[in-house]
Design a protein around this motif. Structure first.
Motif, mmCIF file in Angstrom:
data_model
loop_
_atom_site.group_PDB
_atom_site.id
_atom_site.type_symbol
_atom_site.label_atom_id
_atom_site.label_comp_id
_atom_site.label_asym_id
_atom_site.label_seq_id
_atom_site.Cartn_x
_atom_site.Cartn_y
_atom_site.Cartn_z
ATOM 1 N N ILE A 195 1.857 -8.354 -4.891
ATOM 2 C CA ILE A 195 1.747 -9.311 -3.793
ATOM 3 C C ILE A 195 2.772 -9.027 -2.691
ATOM 4 C CG2 ILE A 195 3.261 -11.014 -4.949
ATOM 5 C CD1 ILE A 195 1.321 -13.153 -3.707
ATOM 6 N N THR A 222 3.717 -19.709 -3.815
ATOM 7 C CA THR A 222 3.477 -18.583 -4.722
ATOM 8 C C THR A 222 4.276 -18.727 -6.010
ATOM 9 O OG1 THR A 222 3.083 -17.164 -2.792
ATOM 10 C CG2 THR A 222 3.471 -16.064 -4.894
ATOM 11 N N LEU A 249 -3.783 -13.924 -7.122
ATOM 12 C CA LEU A 249 -3.054 -14.171 -8.364
ATOM 13 C C LEU A 249 -3.941 -14.616 -9.521
ATOM 14 C CD1 LEU A 249 0.324 -15.719 -7.154
ATOM 15 C CD2 LEU A 249 -0.174 -13.394 -7.901
ATOM 16 N N TYR A 296 6.031 -18.757 0.174
ATOM 17 C CA TYR A 296 6.788 -18.269 -0.979
ATOM 18 C C TYR A 296 6.971 -19.386 -1.995
ATOM 19 C CZ TYR A 296 7.817 -13.820 1.244
ATOM 20 O OH TYR A 296 7.705 -12.568 1.800
ATOM 21 N N ILE A 346 -3.536 -15.965 -1.422
ATOM 22 C CA ILE A 346 -2.586 -15.850 -2.537
ATOM 23 C C ILE A 346 -3.249 -16.311 -3.837
ATOM 24 C CG2 ILE A 346 -0.420 -16.763 -3.485
ATOM 25 C CD1 ILE A 346 0.475 -16.984 -0.440
ATOM 26 N N ILE A 354 3.533 -11.305 0.724
ATOM 27 C CA ILE A 354 3.239 -12.412 1.629
ATOM 28 C C ILE A 354 3.233 -11.917 3.073
ATOM 29 C CG2 ILE A 354 3.954 -14.703 2.401
ATOM 30 C CD1 ILE A 354 3.132 -14.636 -0.524
#
Length: 294
Positions: A254, A284, A247, A281, A243, A256
């Motif tokens: 994205i 993120t 990012l 999550y 992740i 997950i």
């Protein structure tokens, strides 16, 4: 299904609270814990004693093997070497960017250091304590600070230990053969319990360790990541590494779900609980806010 689709960052943020994490995780399990996956697990009875848990086994297609022979005389040849560890690809399908493995047991410490040496590992990230809830989580596979230990053909010397943040210990370790030596930086985080998750106030620790891991992987210094079984906390952390890499680009899309599914195709049972899945999550969102993308 809809949750497999990669979303732009703004859409991801708007929809994250509507997700059914329990349902998504069970769907992941249905698709990655099948009879077909079972066929690829290494179930050789001759090496069963080298597994910490009898039900946590490596996939044969991504199992770690030494890439070069050791420069000194080593009993283990490539075809006889075994360790419960798998290579993990990077976010852009870069092969063998990380290694995910179990916490060493007494019988596998020599194998562990052989893996470190032959895979040019220079960073090890340990995500467990030695004991958790009265159970042994990992054998201590390096000597006390200032001391040396011999593991097969490898002399391992612990140079220093420093608590760089609360509950994070950085060790400088030298590993030597008869003709060469290398420096290993070892990080141990002792505040993440087995099968557990961490709070939002500790996400920055995971973020820092992910930076260290990603930097090593991109420099071909292949980091080793382990907890006790090498699937729950290890899988969650490696998803965070992915992740974080993804990012870097504020135009990224994205999913997950897809990240976790790919990890589970490379090492069985990565990310063990719906709570660990949901934690991805939370991380993120935390990262998006810290990068000021929203």
């Amino acid at each position: 299904m809809q949750f497999e689709r990669a979303q732009p960052i703004e859409e991801f943020v708007k929809t994250v609270q509507k997700r059914n994490y329990e349902y998504e995780f069970q769907y992941l399990r249905q698709n990655t814990e099948t009879a077909q996956h079972e066929k690829y697990l290494v179930k050789d009875v001759q090496v069963q004693k080298l597994n910490r848990y009898s039900n946590i086994l490596p996939f044969s297609h991504s199992i770690v093997k030494p890439e070069v022979q050791s420069p000194n005389k080593l009993i283990m040849s490539k075809d006889k070497f075994y360790i419960n560890a798998n290579y993990i690809r990077g976010i852009n399908n870069v092969e063998k960017q990380y290694i995910a493995t179990q916490g060493p047991i007494p019988e596998s410490i020599i194998d562990f250091w052989h893996m470190v040496w032959t895979n040019n590992v220079q960073v090890v990230i340990m995500l467990c304590n030695f004991f958790d809830k009265g159970r042994v989580q990992c054998e201590k596979y390096w000597p006390k600070t200032g001391q040396k230990a011999q593991f097969g053909p490898y002399e391992v010397q612990s140079i220093s230990q420093e608590e760089i943040l609360k509950s994070i210990f950085q060790h400088k370790i030298i590993i030597k053969t008869q003709v060469e030596y290398r420096e290993i930086i070892h990080y141990q985080w002792t505040n993440w319990n087995d099968f557990g998750v961490v709070g939002n106030d500790e996400l920055r620790i995971l973020d820092m360790l992910a930076d260290i891991s990603n930097k090593a992987g991109m420099q071909n210094k292949r980091p080793v990541i382990h907890c006790s079984a090498g699937v729950g906390r290890t899988g969650t952390f490696l998803a965070i590494c992915h992740i974080k890499q993804l990012l870097i680009n504020n135009k990224a899309k994205i999913s997950i779900f897809s990240i976790v599914r790919r990890l589970r195709e490379q090492r069985a049972l990565m990310i063990q609980t719906p709570e660990q899945y949901q934690m991805l999550y939370r991380y993120t969102l935390w990262l998006i806010q810290n990068l000021k993308y929203i």
